[in-house]
Design an enzyme around this catalytic site. Structure first.
Site, PDB file in Angstrom:
ATOM      1  N   LYS A   1       0.831  -1.216   0.000  1.00  0.00           N
ATOM      2  CA  LYS A   1       0.000   0.000   0.000  1.00  0.00           C
ATOM      3  C   LYS A   1       0.855   1.252   0.000  1.00  0.00           C
ATOM      4  CE  LYS A   1      -2.670   2.613   3.436  1.00  0.00           C
ATOM      5  NZ  LYS A   1      -1.731   3.446   4.202  1.00  0.00           N
ATOM      6  N   ASN A   2       1.861   1.290   0.864  1.00  0.00           N
ATOM      7  CA  ASN A   2       2.661   2.505   1.018  1.00  0.00           C
ATOM      8  C   ASN A   2       3.625   2.740  -0.135  1.00  0.00           C
ATOM      9  OD1 ASN A   2       1.479   3.295   3.440  1.00  0.00           O
ATOM     10  ND2 ASN A   2       2.830   1.974   4.640  1.00  0.00           N
TER      11      ASN A   2
ATOM     12  N   ARG B   1      -4.371  10.917   3.688  1.00  0.00           N
ATOM     13  CA  ARG B   1      -3.161  11.687   3.949  1.00  0.00           C
ATOM     14  C   ARG B   1      -2.233  11.696   2.735  1.00  0.00           C
ATOM     15  NH1 ARG B   1       0.100  14.016   7.598  1.00  0.00           N
ATOM     16  NH2 ARG B   1       2.338  13.617   7.448  1.00  0.00           N
TER      17      ARG B   1
ATOM     18  N   ASP C   1      -5.306   8.784   8.985  1.00  0.00           N
ATOM     19  CA  ASP C   1      -5.454   8.186  10.306  1.00  0.00           C
ATOM     20  C   ASP C   1      -5.401   9.230  11.411  1.00  0.00           C
ATOM     21  OD1 ASP C   1      -5.634   5.627   9.342  1.00  0.00           O
ATOM     22  OD2 ASP C   1      -3.493   5.232   9.500  1.00  0.00           O
TER      23      ASP C   1
ATOM     24  N   ASP D   1       4.138   1.109  12.063  1.00  0.00           N
ATOM     25  CA  ASP D   1       2.798   0.633  11.725  1.00  0.00           C
ATOM     26  C   ASP D   1       2.482  -0.722  12.334  1.00  0.00           C
ATOM     27  OD1 ASP D   1       2.290   2.894  10.312  1.00  0.00           O
ATOM     28  OD2 ASP D   1       2.040   1.941   8.369  1.00  0.00           O
TER      29      ASP D   1
ATOM     30  N   MET E   1       6.709   7.473  17.652  1.00  0.00           N
ATOM     31  CA  MET E   1       6.462   8.463  16.616  1.00  0.00           C
ATOM     32  C   MET E   1       5.132   9.201  16.730  1.00  0.00           C
ATOM     33  SD  MET E   1       8.159   6.620  13.285  1.00  0.00           S
ATOM     34  CE  MET E   1       7.889   8.093  12.298  1.00  0.00           C
TER      35      MET E   1
END
Length: 427
Positions: free
Chosen positions: A22-23, A93, A117, A312, A334
């Protein structure tokens, strides 16, 4: 609206194929704006986030055509507008990723602050710093507007190792005049995928996989046919699911190099796997016992920029730890709101002490029971799915849109593994 109805207590067993990352897919979709020639992207996951990114391309006048399962042909020969529609920008985002390629190709990009998110403050300053260094002018008066007559290469030191800021900087720099060096760059596999895709389009990027990227700007890029790599976040989630439910799983299409940082953390919980070629296997009967540090000290699972443990997966590790014998500290450095979902795990019977917004002490194993849960973000939502599949009784999870933004055909995959899960409509 939909929710998941899950009957827990059933070990999973079976085989799945890893989805595309996905990223990686999100910046690669944005990068298609950098050329007037057609680009074919393969192994694109069929999820909410990629769907929104493709809708944004169409809103900009770009041709988007599905050529086969998980493969899209994108033709940005003509870009008819330079502003991203408000309703799409606020959904995701990753809409910020259009800033670099739009300003590089057209000289202007306009958008509202992006959505995404709810996991704490997610600053965008690094994006502005990088694009400004390359010669863009940035206005943040109610909306983000990036303009540039010409982009010029620069020596850029990022003030944080931001994945998306690195990606925006790279996409702008490949068409900038001269040399760009990006120091303190993110180096995650998805950043590497983007850089490799751009090189296949004629860009000149070296240092891929390190935190120093060297980019020699070119006048134009050409089309390409590029395959996105596997999603190691999804793989890590299913490894945890198999172990927590005392089941087994075989995952095909894995990149073994992506799994090295994950292996260290999972081993701390007594979870191990085997890899042969691109196939990963988690056997039933995992040890599921905390391996203490020297001297019997409580071990820590903490995240950091790649090649550290990915942030994540801290939500996933938290729920897995509830099923492991012993005590472990989860340290999410983070995002200051990511760990707040643990109150839901506590309501299910988990033994977790939330020390502060970033640290949680988890002791197990705990007997979980079904509950009604609400997913706050992609990864916490998947963690709740795992908790529900471990728990006795029925659980319901609302706001599943957040989960489906990041996990492809999740219900179907889980059902194929023997999970008792349904996606039901609620009014």
């Amino acid at each position: 609206m939909y929710e998941y109805k899950i009957e827990g207590g059933f070990p999973i067993k079976g085989k799945i194929r890893a989805s595309g990352n996905k990223n990686a897919a999100l910046p690669c979709i944005a990068a298609t704006l950098l050329t007037s020639e057609p680009v074919i992207l393969r192994n694109v996951p069929d999820i909410e986030d990629t769907g929104v990114m493709l809708l944004i391309l169409q809103a900009l006048g770009v041709g988007v055509e599905k050529v086969e399962d998980h493969a899209w042909k994108i033709d940005a020969a003509v870009i008819t507008r330079k502003d991203i529609p408000q309703e799409l920008s606020k959904k995701i985002r990753a809409s910020i990723l259009f800033a670099g390629p739009l300003v590089a190709r057209t000289g202007k990009a306009i958008m509202l602050p992006p959505g995404g998110d709810v996991i704490g403050r997610r600053r965008l300053d690094t994006h502005f710093l990088a694009l400004t260094e390359l010669g863009a002018r940035v206005s943040t008066d109610g909306k983000f507007e990036f303009t540039a007559n010409k982009l010029v290469g620069a020596d850029i030191f990022l003030d944080e190792t931001s994945v998306t800021a690195t990606e925006n900087a790279v996409m702008a720099a490949v068409l900038a005049e001269g040399i760009t060096d990006i120091t303190n760059a993110a180096s995650e596999p998805h950043v590497q995928d983007l850089c490799n895709m751009l090189n296949s389009m004629g860009a000149k990027i070296t240092g891929i996989g390190s935190n120093i990227l060297h980019i020699e700007g070119v006048e134009k890029l050409h089309g390409t046919d590029f395959t996105i790599g596997p999603d190691f976040m999804e793989i890590g989630s299913f490894i945890g699911l198999a172990a927590a439910t005392k089941g087994s799983i075989t995952i095909e299409g894995v990149n073994p190099q992506d799994m090295r940082p994950l292996r260290i953390a999972y081993n701390k919980l007594g979870i191990r796997w085997n890899i042969e070629g691109d196939t990963l296997t988690v056997d039933a009967g995992q040890e599921m016992k905390v391996n203490t540090d020297l001297g019997g000290m409580i071990p820590k699972i903490d995240d950091s920029p790649w090649p550290g443990f990915p942030p994540d997966l801290t939500s996933i590790m938290t729920v897995i730890s509830t099923q492991v014998e012993g005590t472990v500290l989860i340290f999410e450095k983070m995002f200051e709101s990511r760990m707040f979902f643990v109150d839901k795990l506590i309501s299910m019977g988990a033994r977790i002490t939330l020390c502060d917004p970033h640290r949680a002490v988890v002791s197990g194993p705990a007997t979980l029971h079904g509950d009604h849960l609400v997913s706050p973000d992609v990864r916490a939502g998947m963690a709740m799915v795992i908790a529900a599949m471990v728990a006795s009784g029925e659980s319901r999870i609302s706001n599943v849109y957040q989960i489906e933004r990041g996990y492809e055909h999740l219900v179907e995959k889980l059902q194929s593994l023997g999970a008792h899960i349904e996606r039901v409509e609620v009014k």
